[in-house]
Design a protein around this motif. Sequence first.
Motif, PDB file in Angstrom:
ATOM      1  N   PRO A 260       0.803  -1.231   0.000  1.00 36.05           N
ATOM      2  CA  PRO A 260       0.000   0.000   0.000  1.00 36.05           C
ATOM      3  C   PRO A 260       0.832   1.275   0.000  1.00 36.05           C
ATOM      4  O   PRO A 260       0.379   2.313  -0.479  1.00 36.05           O
ATOM      5  CB  PRO A 260      -0.816  -0.129   1.288  1.00 36.05           C
ATOM      6  CG  PRO A 260      -0.927  -1.599   1.523  1.00 36.05           C
ATOM      7  CD  PRO A 260       0.388  -2.154   1.073  1.00 36.05           C
ATOM      8  N   ASP A 261       2.083   1.193   0.521  1.00 30.07           N
ATOM      9  CA  ASP A 261       2.916   2.395   0.566  1.00 30.07           C
ATOM     10  C   ASP A 261       3.709   2.619  -0.718  1.00 30.07           C
ATOM     11  O   ASP A 261       4.533   3.530  -0.804  1.00 30.07           O
ATOM     12  CB  ASP A 261       3.866   2.344   1.758  1.00 30.07           C
ATOM     13  CG  ASP A 261       4.861   1.182   1.677  1.00 30.07           C
ATOM     14  OD1 ASP A 261       4.778   0.383   0.714  1.00 30.07           O
ATOM     15  OD2 ASP A 261       5.712   1.049   2.583  1.00 30.07           O
ATOM     16  N   GLY A 262       3.461   1.790  -1.750  1.00 32.70           N
ATOM     17  CA  GLY A 262       4.126   1.979  -3.033  1.00 32.70           C
ATOM     18  C   GLY A 262       5.417   1.211  -3.214  1.00 32.70           C
ATOM     19  O   GLY A 262       6.013   1.257  -4.296  1.00 32.70           O
ATOM     20  N   VAL A 263       5.869   0.478  -2.195  1.00 32.26           N
ATOM     21  CA  VAL A 263       7.046  -0.374  -2.336  1.00 32.26           C
ATOM     22  C   VAL A 263       6.638  -1.648  -3.082  1.00 32.26           C
ATOM     23  O   VAL A 263       5.630  -2.277  -2.746  1.00 32.26           O
ATOM     24  CB  VAL A 263       7.646  -0.736  -0.968  1.00 32.26           C
ATOM     25  CG1 VAL A 263       8.746  -1.797  -1.122  1.00 32.26           C
ATOM     26  CG2 VAL A 263       8.200   0.506  -0.290  1.00 32.26           C
ATOM     27  N   THR A 264       7.413  -2.021  -4.100  1.00 29.20           N
ATOM     28  CA  THR A 264       7.141  -3.235  -4.873  1.00 29.20           C
ATOM     29  C   THR A 264       8.117  -4.332  -4.477  1.00 29.20           C
ATOM     30  O   THR A 264       9.333  -4.125  -4.496  1.00 29.20           O
ATOM     31  CB  THR A 264       7.264  -2.960  -6.384  1.00 29.20           C
ATOM     32  OG1 THR A 264       6.311  -1.954  -6.752  1.00 29.20           O
ATOM     33  CG2 THR A 264       6.997  -4.215  -7.195  1.00 29.20           C
TER      34      THR A 264
ATOM     35  N   ALA B 220      18.861  -8.818   6.963  1.00 31.94           N
ATOM     36  CA  ALA B 220      18.411  -8.159   5.735  1.00 31.94           C
ATOM     37  C   ALA B 220      17.065  -7.470   5.955  1.00 31.94           C
ATOM     38  O   ALA B 220      16.845  -6.337   5.512  1.00 31.94           O
ATOM     39  CB  ALA B 220      18.308  -9.171   4.602  1.00 31.94           C
ATOM     40  N   VAL B 221      16.156  -8.149   6.653  1.00 29.72           N
ATOM     41  CA  VAL B 221      14.846  -7.570   6.937  1.00 29.72           C
ATOM     42  C   VAL B 221      14.991  -6.300   7.771  1.00 29.72           C
ATOM     43  O   VAL B 221      14.361  -5.269   7.488  1.00 29.72           O
ATOM     44  CB  VAL B 221      13.947  -8.593   7.657  1.00 29.72           C
ATOM     45  CG1 VAL B 221      12.669  -7.931   8.167  1.00 29.72           C
ATOM     46  CG2 VAL B 221      13.612  -9.754   6.721  1.00 29.72           C
ATOM     47  N   ASP B 222      15.836  -6.361   8.794  1.00 28.11           N
ATOM     48  CA  ASP B 222      16.027  -5.195   9.658  1.00 28.11           C
ATOM     49  C   ASP B 222      16.556  -4.005   8.862  1.00 28.11           C
ATOM     50  O   ASP B 222      16.103  -2.865   9.036  1.00 28.11           O
ATOM     51  CB  ASP B 222      16.990  -5.541  10.798  1.00 28.11           C
ATOM     52  CG  ASP B 222      16.403  -6.541  11.773  1.00 28.11           C
ATOM     53  OD1 ASP B 222      15.166  -6.711  11.795  1.00 28.11           O
ATOM     54  OD2 ASP B 222      17.189  -7.188  12.518  1.00 28.11           O
ATOM     55  N   LEU B 223      17.516  -4.277   7.980  1.00 29.98           N
ATOM     56  CA  LEU B 223      18.085  -3.205   7.154  1.00 29.98           C
ATOM     57  C   LEU B 223      17.023  -2.589   6.246  1.00 29.98           C
ATOM     58  O   LEU B 223      16.879  -1.369   6.160  1.00 29.98           O
ATOM     59  CB  LEU B 223      19.244  -3.765   6.328  1.00 29.98           C
ATOM     60  CG  LEU B 223      19.829  -2.831   5.261  1.00 29.98           C
ATOM     61  CD1 LEU B 223      20.535  -1.649   5.916  1.00 29.98           C
ATOM     62  CD2 LEU B 223      20.789  -3.593   4.347  1.00 29.98           C
ATOM     63  N   LEU B 224      16.272  -3.436   5.564  1.00 33.59           N
ATOM     64  CA  LEU B 224      15.286  -2.950   4.615  1.00 33.59           C
ATOM     65  C   LEU B 224      14.153  -2.207   5.309  1.00 33.59           C
ATOM     66  O   LEU B 224      13.665  -1.184   4.809  1.00 33.59           O
ATOM     67  CB  LEU B 224      14.739  -4.126   3.800  1.00 33.59           C
ATOM     68  CG  LEU B 224      15.751  -4.714   2.796  1.00 33.59           C
ATOM     69  CD1 LEU B 224      15.381  -6.133   2.437  1.00 33.59           C
ATOM     70  CD2 LEU B 224      15.817  -3.862   1.544  1.00 33.59           C
TER      71      LEU B 224
ATOM     72  N   GLU C  23      15.254   1.296   5.857  1.00 30.26           N
ATOM     73  CA  GLU C  23      15.699   2.151   4.754  1.00 30.26           C
ATOM     74  C   GLU C  23      14.750   2.238   3.563  1.00 30.26           C
ATOM     75  O   GLU C  23      14.893   3.133   2.723  1.00 30.26           O
ATOM     76  CB  GLU C  23      17.072   1.686   4.260  1.00 30.26           C
ATOM     77  CG  GLU C  23      18.165   1.830   5.318  1.00 30.26           C
ATOM     78  CD  GLU C  23      19.554   1.714   4.729  1.00 30.26           C
ATOM     79  OE1 GLU C  23      19.701   1.891   3.497  1.00 30.26           O
ATOM     80  OE2 GLU C  23      20.496   1.435   5.494  1.00 30.26           O
ATOM     81  N   LEU C  24      13.782   1.317   3.439  1.00 28.69           N
ATOM     82  CA  LEU C  24      12.873   1.386   2.295  1.00 28.69           C
ATOM     83  C   LEU C  24      12.002   2.631   2.354  1.00 28.69           C
ATOM     84  O   LEU C  24      11.605   3.077   3.436  1.00 28.69           O
ATOM     85  CB  LEU C  24      11.974   0.145   2.256  1.00 28.69           C
ATOM     86  CG  LEU C  24      12.600  -1.158   1.762  1.00 28.69           C
ATOM     87  CD1 LEU C  24      11.565  -2.281   1.782  1.00 28.69           C
ATOM     88  CD2 LEU C  24      13.180  -1.008   0.363  1.00 28.69           C
ATOM     89  N   ARG C  25      11.711   3.141   1.160  1.00 24.28           N
ATOM     90  CA  ARG C  25      10.810   4.281   1.086  1.00 24.28           C
ATOM     91  C   ARG C  25       9.856   4.079  -0.097  1.00 24.28           C
ATOM     92  O   ARG C  25      10.129   3.279  -1.000  1.00 24.28           O
ATOM     93  CB  ARG C  25      11.584   5.586   0.949  1.00 24.28           C
ATOM     94  CG  ARG C  25      12.502   5.706  -0.233  1.00 24.28           C
ATOM     95  CD  ARG C  25      13.155   7.090  -0.273  1.00 24.28           C
ATOM     96  NE  ARG C  25      13.972   7.270  -1.459  1.00 24.28           N
ATOM     97  CZ  ARG C  25      15.301   7.309  -1.438  1.00 24.28           C
ATOM     98  NH1 ARG C  25      15.954   7.168  -0.294  1.00 24.28           N
ATOM     99  NH2 ARG C  25      15.974   7.497  -2.566  1.00 24.28           N
ATOM    100  N   PRO C  26       8.715   4.766  -0.100  1.00 21.79           N
ATOM    101  CA  PRO C  26       7.718   4.570  -1.158  1.00 21.79           C
ATOM    102  C   PRO C  26       8.324   4.671  -2.553  1.00 21.79           C
ATOM    103  O   PRO C  26       9.142   5.549  -2.829  1.00 21.79           O
ATOM    104  CB  PRO C  26       6.707   5.684  -0.897  1.00 21.79           C
ATOM    105  CG  PRO C  26       6.803   5.911   0.577  1.00 21.79           C
ATOM    106  CD  PRO C  26       8.265   5.732   0.911  1.00 21.79           C
TER     107      PRO C  26
END
Length: 471
Positions: free
Chosen positions: A328-332, A428-432, A435-438
């Motif tokens: 929903p936040d635009g991350v694919t 890897a999950v913690d990093l992402l 840092e992930l953004r829409p």
Amino acid sequence: MIALSLAEIASVVGGQTHDIPDPSVQVTAPVVRDSREVLPGSLFVAFVGERVDGHDFAAQVVEAGAVAVLASRPVGVPAIVVEDVQTALGALARHVVRRLGATLVALTGSAGKTSTKDLIAQVLRSKAPTVFTPGSLNNEIGLPLTALNATEETRFLVLEMGARGIGHIRYLTELTPPRIGLVLNVGTAHIGEFGGREQIAQAKGELVEALPSAEEGGAAILNADDPLVRAMAGRTKAKVLLFGEGDEADVRAENVRLTDSGQPAFRLCTPSGASDVTMRLYGEHHVSNALAAAAVAHELGMSAEEIATALSEAGSLSRWRMEVTERPDGVTIVNDAYNANPESMRAALRALAAMGRGRRTWAVLGKMAELGDEALAEHDAVGRLAVRLNVGKLVAVGGREASWLQLGAYNEGSWGEESVHVSDAQAAVDLLRSELRPGDVVLVKASRSVGLESVAQALLETGAEGEVAAR
């Protein structure tokens, strides 16, 4: 499965009936090896595994409706007892296939087998009832179980064949003799076990050697763009049909391009005509898969228009293979974590680059297994390719092989935090998560043993604040 009595099954597999009051009772539901899949009328196959013995579930499956158990020892409920359960299962599959009026299509290759099998199945079932390998159950157990799912209504049986050594495909073709054989490519998957690409080609070519002659209806469908596959034309008595992107291919693609979302589009050209295709799948590598499926369909009498329509409507049937989901936040999230080899890793990275035009891209990659002496060079090359494709950030996950991925990226010109090596999936999950953004696009891919699908699942759960729309 076609209806067979327990007496007939016992005769076919050379078994003895135990605790069966009426041998005329028929198996009318699927033959299964998982007790959770039993239906009324099933035959349950009791394999002895490393951790679980199927014989221990005999009473449970009969209570659930199985009419009998195919077993290697008496189990106190109706059973057909044989010396070797796997051999008996193969014999039963061979018997059923001979009874069917279906056309059997078999395919093999180093990469893309499952995706291509799914495309073939979707194209052919638009024409007639089709049974096909679920997922990648392409070995000496999965293949006969798939064949036994066929019924009297089945017109096409599509079977994926895998190999881990010389003679494996030959054995599978003896269980389920194909009329049409398709070889996709010869790559480096399992090269550590085979010893070289020439040995892989030898093994894959066993499929076309097993085909009937052209006069008997046999057809070998070969990739014109792969020299090792094209050379297999000299190893078969069957008619040869070439697919590829070059002019010499009988079934080929023209005007290949990617849509803005990274989905391939092209003009499909066959000996019977041409028609336009726009696929729902992601990545240019699916063009070759689509051409292979189109060649099979053409051989079976479908028009170019029928094939193009079916290819344009086909989706992904097997999980964790370029499974694209937008949060929903635009991350694919692109979950391609079912398996990995050098060819499929390169294809996935190119698909990521195409999908990520104008967006920030992440490649979360792990070990490619069974590469033997080629492991260092192949992991290094994938890391370098990520940089050449301008992937925004490489996250290499795991031990030694992951460090080689990161080192390849560094040596190609990555610096700072453009590439990072983390210890495990949770890191890897913690990093992402931080840092992930829409708008970001994240590819997750590694060999099955790494289990990186957990990264994709965790990221989808993180973004599940409302509906998650799968594309």
